[in-house]
Design an enzyme around this catalytic site. Structure first.
Site, PDB file in Angstrom:
ATOM      1  N   GLU A  66       0.836  -1.200   0.000  1.00 12.75           N
ATOM      2  CA  GLU A  66       0.000   0.000   0.000  1.00 12.75           C
ATOM      3  C   GLU A  66       0.871   1.251   0.000  1.00 12.75           C
ATOM      4  OE1 GLU A  66      -2.059  -3.108   2.687  1.00 12.75           O
ATOM      5  OE2 GLU A  66      -0.018  -2.447   2.260  1.00 12.75           O
ATOM      6  N   CYS A  92      -2.326  -3.032   7.446  1.00 14.15           N
ATOM      7  CA  CYS A  92      -1.916  -2.813   8.829  1.00 14.15           C
ATOM      8  C   CYS A  92      -2.267  -1.368   9.207  1.00 14.15           C
ATOM      9  CB  CYS A  92      -0.408  -3.053   8.965  1.00 14.15           C
ATOM     10  SG  CYS A  92       0.587  -1.870   8.042  1.00 14.15           S
TER      11      CYS A  92
END
Length: 136
Positions: A66, A92
């Site tokens: 990401e 996360c």
């Protein structure tokens, strides 16, 4: 999601392979996969770490998929505001924070990560969330 899975195959981290595709108006605008920072050696983990997941903090070298996708978009002046992020693994917390600040409005994840705190943070921020099994 097929494209995110394809990008995950480029991962340079032996612990986990994650791929991301960010799309806006049905078009891919950036992609990413997890691995060592540019120009650095690949991160290699022992077989025991990979099989058992014994490393409680994960890989300390790899940049997450990401983060790589968002950084690539920023580096090239590609706005992500209003986009959808497709990922092979739920984000996360640090990646969720980046997703929120990048203006991404929807996240579609294929597989839940063992810790769902990042997913919870995205929910709290009002990001639209979908698990792939439920939307395909």
């Amino acid at each position: 999601m097929g494209m995110a899975a394809l990008w995950s195959q480029r991962s340079t981290c032996s612990r986990a392979a994650v791929g991301v595709v960010v799309a806006l108006d049905g078009r891919v605008i950036t992609t990413g996969y997890n691995g060592a920072p540019a120009g650095m050696s690949h991160c290699i983990h022992s077989v025991d770490d990979v099989v058992s997941g014994s490393s409680s903090i994960g890989c300390a070298i790899a940049v997450h998929a990401e983060a790589n996708a968002i950084a690539f978009a920023a580096k090239h002046g590609t706005p992500t505001n209003g986009a959808t992020l497709y990922t092979t693994l739920t984000p996360c917390v640090p990646c969720a924070q980046l997703i929120i600040n990048a203006g991404i409005v929807r996240v579609v994840a294929h597989t839940p990560y063992r810790v769902m705190d990042g997913w919870d943070l995205l929910y709290d921020a009002g990001i639209e969330l979908d698990l792939w099994e439920l939307v395909k």
